[in-house]
Design a protein around this motif. Structure first.
Motif, PDB file in Angstrom:
ATOM      1  N   VAL A  72      -4.991 -34.950 -22.863  1.00 17.25           N
ATOM      2  CA  VAL A  72      -3.666 -35.230 -22.310  1.00 17.25           C
ATOM      3  C   VAL A  72      -2.636 -34.270 -22.898  1.00 17.25           C
ATOM      4  O   VAL A  72      -1.818 -33.663 -22.183  1.00 17.25           O
ATOM      5  CB  VAL A  72      -3.267 -36.692 -22.581  1.00 17.25           C
ATOM      6  N   ILE A 110      -3.827 -45.274 -20.116  1.00 12.83           N
ATOM      7  CA  ILE A 110      -3.461 -43.947 -19.651  1.00 12.83           C
ATOM      8  C   ILE A 110      -2.969 -44.045 -18.212  1.00 12.83           C
ATOM      9  O   ILE A 110      -3.464 -44.866 -17.434  1.00 12.83           O
ATOM     10  CB  ILE A 110      -4.664 -42.977 -19.759  1.00 12.83           C
ATOM     11  N   PRO A 139      -6.731 -38.422 -25.762  1.00 10.35           N
ATOM     12  CA  PRO A 139      -5.397 -38.002 -26.216  1.00 10.35           C
ATOM     13  C   PRO A 139      -5.271 -36.491 -26.364  1.00 10.35           C
ATOM     14  O   PRO A 139      -4.221 -35.920 -26.015  1.00 10.35           O
ATOM     15  CB  PRO A 139      -5.259 -38.697 -27.579  1.00 10.35           C
ATOM     16  N   ASP A 196       2.153 -40.595 -21.447  1.00  4.32           N
ATOM     17  CA  ASP A 196       1.023 -40.546 -20.530  1.00  4.32           C
ATOM     18  C   ASP A 196      -0.127 -41.399 -21.038  1.00  4.32           C
ATOM     19  O   ASP A 196      -0.983 -41.815 -20.253  1.00  4.32           O
ATOM     20  CB  ASP A 196       0.556 -39.096 -20.361  1.00  4.32           C
ATOM     21  N   LEU A 197      -0.160 -41.620 -22.339  1.00  3.94           N
ATOM     22  CA  LEU A 197      -1.263 -42.373 -22.948  1.00  3.94           C
ATOM     23  C   LEU A 197      -0.762 -43.074 -24.198  1.00  3.94           C
ATOM     24  O   LEU A 197       0.001 -42.501 -24.979  1.00  3.94           O
ATOM     25  CB  LEU A 197      -2.406 -41.416 -23.296  1.00  3.94           C
ATOM     26  N   TRP A 230      -4.964 -39.267 -15.915  1.00  4.29           N
ATOM     27  CA  TRP A 230      -6.416 -39.354 -16.052  1.00  4.29           C
ATOM     28  C   TRP A 230      -7.112 -38.501 -15.001  1.00  4.29           C
ATOM     29  O   TRP A 230      -8.021 -37.727 -15.317  1.00  4.29           O
ATOM     30  CB  TRP A 230      -6.850 -40.812 -15.957  1.00  4.29           C
ATOM     31  N   SER A 283       1.114 -38.447 -25.886  1.00  4.00           N
ATOM     32  CA  SER A 283       0.330 -39.601 -26.295  1.00  4.00           C
ATOM     33  C   SER A 283       0.898 -40.150 -27.587  1.00  4.00           C
ATOM     34  O   SER A 283       1.580 -39.450 -28.327  1.00  4.00           O
ATOM     35  CB  SER A 283      -1.143 -39.217 -26.488  1.00  4.00           C
ATOM     36  N   SER A 307      -2.498 -45.765 -27.280  1.00 10.95           N
ATOM     37  CA  SER A 307      -3.709 -46.399 -27.772  1.00 10.95           C
ATOM     38  C   SER A 307      -3.415 -47.051 -29.111  1.00 10.95           C
ATOM     39  O   SER A 307      -2.418 -46.728 -29.771  1.00 10.95           O
ATOM     40  CB  SER A 307      -4.830 -45.359 -27.922  1.00 10.95           C
TER      41      SER A 307
END
Length: 374
Positions: free
Chosen positions: A234, A206, A231, A153-154, A211, A241, A156
């Motif tokens: 989520v 994301i 994160p 879902d995320l 979101w 994440s 980074s």
């Protein structure tokens, strides 16, 4: 006493070195993978970024491998940032300018800007990028591909940090020391526990659905640290994440001067290390594992204490090996390795200053705005 301190330093240095080497072995750059990729909205909050925004837009609009739009929110700039974005939008239909609304009471400026950007985005993946980040041409495709490939879902990552001054070279790499030395990435990937959530607000992708589901940046409107908040939120909703090695896909010069470094680290310190419970633990880990071995090594050399010399020497060797591996992998300056203990001491000084400042009601100041530190 010297031997006991040497053994404590060795144990803490070994913890850091092992964790760091394990994490470096599993941290990987994102890959686009196979098949069609979802379209990406590249979202850039900007406040007085005239010196940065043109280069940021050039990089964002040069993306290949997936469809993108680039949306910049001008958050009350007074330096002509908006006019630069308007010029780009007139030449390229993929670029848009949003004029930010007035900052409501109780909001952090960046979170309000990102909340407006997320609501205006049109594509299924939201890629939040700071104005001082320069994306490689395949950055959006690789981050969207990694999310699709791993069912995330995320995702980074920390861009390659450009450091021009001695202060930057010594202090900025400490971000990675704390991240890679003390967050067990294999465990974080195997769990959805929010406490394992970590990211970097400079570069964060994301799913739009996720979101909106968590309430966007409005869910933490009064918090500074979006790289932690998104994160963790989520994960709190059962999502997944992950962190990637963003060194090959983005670059950023975070701060230019010692003053900017100090204030930049201070502004969200109390949402990370600088809490009454956490900071004593972090002080033991960082001072005990990164500074103490050097001190006991010097003392052992001065006194001729053989066992202390052996333990302290091994601790320093482990630290050096881990820091060299980190510097090579993340393209960090060698001064950050040579002056590593000094960098640790500066970070601890900032964190303790933030903690005491918060208890006295001191305000954190950033981009011309003041915020309470809590």
């Amino acid at each position: 006493m010297l031997l006991a301190l040497s053994l404590i330093g060795l144990a803490l240095a070994a913890l850091f070195a092992v964790m760091c080497l394990v994490n470096l072995s599993v941290l990987r750059p994102p890959e686009a993978g196979e098949g069609p990729l979802p379209a990406v909205s590249i979202l850039i909050p900007a406040r007085d970024e005239a010196a940065n925004i043109g280069a940021a837009l050039d990089a964002a609009l040069a993306q290949a491998g997936t469809q993108v739009e680039v949306v910049v929110l001008d958050d009350g700039s007074t330096d002509g940032t908006d006019r630069i974005v308007e010029d780009y939008a007139a030449r390229d239909a993929r670029a848009r300018l949003l004029r930010g609304a007035d900052l409501p009471q109780g909001w952090i400026g960046k979170q309000h800007a990102c909340w407006q950007l997320g609501r205006a985005a049109r594509h299924p993946v939201l890629l939040f990028v700071d104005a001082d980040v320069r994306l490689a041409p395949d950055a959006a495709a690789r981050m969207a591909g990694q999310m699709q490939e791993d069912g995330l879902d995320l995702v980074s990552g920390f861009p390659r940090q450009i450091t021009g001054t001695w202060a930057e070279r010594i202090v900025i790499p400490q971000i990675f020391v704390t991240l890679l030395g003390y967050l067990p990435l294999p465990m974080a990937r195997a769990s959805t526990d929010p406490s394992f959530g970590a990211g970097c607000g400079q570069l964060l992708a994301i799913r739009a659905e996720a979101w909106h589901g968590l309430g966007g940046h409005a869910a933490f409107r009064d918090r500074m640290h979006d790289g932690l908040e998104l994160p963790r939120r989520v994960r709190a909703r059962g999502g997944r994440s992950d962190l990637c090695d963003a060194t090959p896909i983005a670059a950023c010069r975070m701060y230019d001067t010692p003053g900017q470094i100090w204030h930049g680290f201070m502004k969200n310190a109390t949402e990370g290390m600088a809490t009454p419970r956490a900071l004593p633990v972090w002080t033991v880990l960082l001072f005990g594992g990164h500074v103490l071995p050097l001190l006991t090594l010097v003392a052992a050399l001065a006194t001729g204490a053989a066992w202390s010399l052996a333990a302290s020497g091994l601790a320093c060797a482990l630290l050096l090996a881990a820091r060299i591996a980190m510097a090579r992998r993340l393209d960090q300056p060698w001064l950050s390795v040579a002056a590593h203990p000094l960098g640790v001491l500066v970070v601890l000084a900032i964190q303790w200053s933030a903690l005491f400042g918060a208890r006295r009601g001191r305000q954190a100041t950033w981009r011309g705005r003041s915020y309470g530190m809590n």
